[in-house]
Structure formats: C-alpha cells, structure tokens
Design a protein around this motif. Sequence first.
Motif, PDB file in Angstrom:
ATOM      1  N   PRO A   1     -13.119 -45.452  12.176  1.00 45.05           N
ATOM      2  CA  PRO A   1     -11.801 -44.888  11.887  1.00 45.05           C
ATOM      3  C   PRO A   1     -11.922 -43.509  11.242  1.00 45.05           C
ATOM      4  O   PRO A   1     -12.821 -43.255  10.436  1.00 45.05           O
ATOM      5  N   ILE A   2     -11.020 -42.620  11.607  1.00 40.54           N
ATOM      6  CA  ILE A   2     -11.062 -41.231  11.139  1.00 40.54           C
ATOM      7  C   ILE A   2     -10.070 -41.037   9.991  1.00 40.54           C
ATOM      8  O   ILE A   2      -8.888 -41.371  10.134  1.00 40.54           O
ATOM      9  N   PRO A   3     -10.518 -40.487   8.854  1.00 39.13           N
ATOM     10  CA  PRO A   3      -9.590 -40.236   7.739  1.00 39.13           C
ATOM     11  C   PRO A   3      -8.805 -38.945   7.952  1.00 39.13           C
ATOM     12  O   PRO A   3      -9.367 -37.919   8.336  1.00 39.13           O
ATOM     13  N   THR A   4      -7.506 -38.995   7.712  1.00 40.42           N
ATOM     14  CA  THR A   4      -6.684 -37.797   7.799  1.00 40.42           C
ATOM     15  C   THR A   4      -6.712 -37.049   6.470  1.00 40.42           C
ATOM     16  O   THR A   4      -7.322 -37.502   5.493  1.00 40.42           O
ATOM     17  N   GLN A   5      -6.009 -35.928   6.408  1.00 43.91           N
ATOM     18  CA  GLN A   5      -5.921 -35.150   5.178  1.00 43.91           C
ATOM     19  C   GLN A   5      -5.358 -35.979   4.027  1.00 43.91           C
ATOM     20  O   GLN A   5      -5.795 -35.866   2.889  1.00 43.91           O
ATOM     21  N   GLY A   6      -4.389 -36.832   4.349  1.00 48.10           N
ATOM     22  CA  GLY A   6      -3.752 -37.652   3.312  1.00 48.10           C
ATOM     23  C   GLY A   6      -4.426 -38.975   3.054  1.00 48.10           C
ATOM     24  O   GLY A   6      -3.937 -39.776   2.243  1.00 48.10           O
ATOM     25  N   GLY A   7      -5.523 -39.247   3.735  1.00 46.47           N
ATOM     26  CA  GLY A   7      -6.264 -40.474   3.468  1.00 46.47           C
ATOM     27  C   GLY A   7      -5.955 -41.633   4.407  1.00 46.47           C
ATOM     28  O   GLY A   7      -6.495 -42.731   4.224  1.00 46.47           O
ATOM     29  N   LEU A   8      -5.095 -41.427   5.415  1.00 48.55           N
ATOM     30  CA  LEU A   8      -4.861 -42.482   6.393  1.00 48.55           C
ATOM     31  C   LEU A   8      -6.116 -42.674   7.243  1.00 48.55           C
ATOM     32  O   LEU A   8      -6.813 -41.712   7.543  1.00 48.55           O
ATOM     33  N   LEU A   9      -6.397 -43.915   7.624  1.00 51.50           N
ATOM     34  CA  LEU A   9      -7.523 -44.193   8.493  1.00 51.50           C
ATOM     35  C   LEU A   9      -6.994 -44.469   9.897  1.00 51.50           C
ATOM     36  O   LEU A   9      -6.210 -45.394  10.103  1.00 51.50           O
ATOM     37  N   VAL A  10      -7.403 -43.640  10.846  1.00 48.96           N
ATOM     38  CA  VAL A  10      -6.908 -43.732  12.220  1.00 48.96           C
ATOM     39  C   VAL A  10      -7.890 -44.533  13.068  1.00 48.96           C
ATOM     40  O   VAL A  10      -9.039 -44.112  13.251  1.00 48.96           O
ATOM     41  N   PRO A  11      -7.487 -45.699  13.598  1.00 47.01           N
ATOM     42  CA  PRO A  11      -8.376 -46.453  14.492  1.00 47.01           C
ATOM     43  C   PRO A  11      -8.655 -45.649  15.754  1.00 47.01           C
ATOM     44  O   PRO A  11      -7.776 -44.958  16.272  1.00 47.01           O
ATOM     45  N   ILE A  12      -9.875 -45.717  16.249  1.00 43.62           N
ATOM     46  CA  ILE A  12     -10.277 -44.950  17.430  1.00 43.62           C
ATOM     47  C   ILE A  12     -10.436 -45.886  18.625  1.00 43.62           C
ATOM     48  O   ILE A  12     -11.096 -46.926  18.536  1.00 43.62           O
ATOM     49  N   ASP A  13      -9.830 -45.504  19.733  1.00 39.51           N
ATOM     50  CA  ASP A  13      -9.898 -46.331  20.941  1.00 39.51           C
ATOM     51  C   ASP A  13     -11.209 -46.121  21.691  1.00 39.51           C
ATOM     52  O   ASP A  13     -11.818 -47.074  22.166  1.00 39.51           O
ATOM     53  N   PHE A  14     -11.657 -44.878  21.827  1.00 37.21           N
ATOM     54  CA  PHE A  14     -12.966 -44.626  22.419  1.00 37.21           C
ATOM     55  C   PHE A  14     -13.417 -43.206  22.091  1.00 37.21           C
ATOM     56  O   PHE A  14     -12.649 -42.402  21.559  1.00 37.21           O
ATOM     57  N   THR A  15     -14.678 -42.906  22.410  1.00 36.20           N
ATOM     58  CA  THR A  15     -15.283 -41.637  22.012  1.00 36.20           C
ATOM     59  C   THR A  15     -15.161 -40.582  23.109  1.00 36.20           C
ATOM     60  O   THR A  15     -14.815 -40.875  24.250  1.00 36.20           O
ATOM     61  N   PHE A  16     -15.525 -39.345  22.735  1.00 40.93           N
ATOM     62  CA  PHE A  16     -15.484 -38.223  23.675  1.00 40.93           C
ATOM     63  C   PHE A  16     -16.389 -38.459  24.889  1.00 40.93           C
ATOM     64  O   PHE A  16     -16.132 -37.923  25.965  1.00 40.93           O
TER      65      PHE A  16
END
Length: 318
Positions: A51-66
Amino acid sequence: MKIGVAAIAGGWDSGLTTVLDVLRTAEAARERVDRNIPAISVCTIAAGTEPIPTQGGLLVPIDFTFDDARMDDLDVLVIPALGANSPPGVIDALMRPDVSRLRTRLRDWADEGRQLAAACTGTLLLAEAGILTGRSATTSWWLATEFQRRYPRVDLDMTRMVVQDGHITTAGAAFAHIDLAITLVGRSSPQLADFTAATLLIDQRPARSIESALGYLSSVDRLVTDFETWARLHLAEPMSIADGAAAIGTTRRTLERRVRQQLGITPNALVQQMRAERARHLQRTTKLTLAKIAPMVGYQSSAALRNALNTTESREND
C-alpha cells in the motif's frame, strides 16, 4: 474503458481519491443512464504491491504493479498530483527513484501510442519524460513559469482547464482532477459525464490561471448531450441525423460541427458507436444471435451489424 491511476508515495490525497471517486461514481450511474455504455473499471498501480502512503497518511491499496502484464489491458493511465506545493519541491519529487521508474514506464507507454492523462503537478512528470515535447498542454497556475523555463518545447496553454493533444490529456490546478476524470468519462458518453457531474454537484469553478477558464460543466456541450439522449432512445429505428437535429432544435450542420468539436467524430459515427455498444451488451447478457440483435440496434442483417462492429472496434483501437 479500463483506467489505471498511478499511486505515488506522498502524493496529494485529494488528487488520487477525486479521480477514483468520479470514475467509480460514473460506473455506478451507468445503469441509470444506459447500461449499454461501456463499463468503466478503475484500478490503482504503483512500483510495488505494498500500500502507498499519501501526503496525509492514507494507505492506498495497489491492484498491480507497473510491470504487470495487466498494464497492457488498460485504455488510459492517469497521473495525479505529486505531493509538493512549490516548484523546487516538485523538481525534487521528479528525481526520486520511484518516480523515475514511473517516468520510464510512461515513456514506453507513450511510445506505444497509449492514452495518458495527468493533472496539476503530475503534468510535470509527463513533461520530464519528454512526452509533452511539441504538444499543447496545461498545468497548475503556480507552476506555469517554472514549467515554461524547464520545458520550452511544450506549448503551454494556461487558458484552458483541460487540454487534449492526441492521446495525451493534461489538466490544471488541484481541483482540475475532477475536470480530468469527467473528461475521461465523456469520451465514452457525454450524457454519462453530464449525469455524473450532476450527481456529484460539480459546479463551475474559475481557474486561477485565467479568469475566463471554467471547469467541465461550463464547457460541456448540451446540444451534444441532448443528441446522444435522443439517439439512444431511437437506436432500433431508421435514424436520420437531420431528424435528430430537428428533434433537439438545431440544424444538421450545427450538430455536425458541435459533435466534431466535442468528440472528434461525426454524429453518424457516434450513432454507430452507440449501436455497437448495445449490440455487445446484448451479446454478453442474452443468448440472442446476431441475426436477432441486428434489428434491435438498427441494422437489417447480421452481416451489416458484424461489419459495423468490426468498423467500430477498428476505430477504437486506432
């Protein structure tokens, strides 16, 4: 339409979530407008699977990679804003290893002629990759000077909130993420884009870059939306563009010009696209043969429908 949204560590929360919310709202609204409009699916992508952290600290689940093979299935790749609020901060973000990796992937994507879209500080990522060289683009108002200095070969247009040049679309300041997402929806259906905007109560918002630049609702062509609404109600019937123009209170000539301006195709091509959408939907959801479906979408034979489907598919793949 399959849309991938890049999640960049430390990116602005609102940029990423706004794009996701608008696209998901459009998909939810699709059944209410016309379920034959192609489905809109959206996924998040990043360099890794964590999961990727945003500026505000939200964790974004990732569906797949580049590097995932599913990247090839995407129709559009969207780059939201980087998490920086000054020109030096944006340049520093562009030099990060994870952003550099994304930049390489974007260059490959652009070389294949695939659709790319970016908003706010994300537009500099496209410019840094050389994707905007020789093209028209826009960016956030406070980045205009640095953008022009760093990328002199880009034709920077600060008079519009959203600029499309070929398969590349850019949008201005932070809240232009809304305009960008609605513009992407509008490529499938101006009617759905209009309904989605109304659902979200999106209103006109003056751009800081220039007083006369407005958001999506000020630029949407109601005449085109009205024609699409009328045409969807008459897809099974012999249809005259002149009759459609008269039904919505305009001339064929004006309708031809306005549809071309907004969608880049003729009214006849738009009708063919909608008929193909409905035929494909019936193929997926029923056991009807093409011979049965053909008169339901305005064609006299299965051969004519098959030819129209092939033509539409070829146009969509160009």
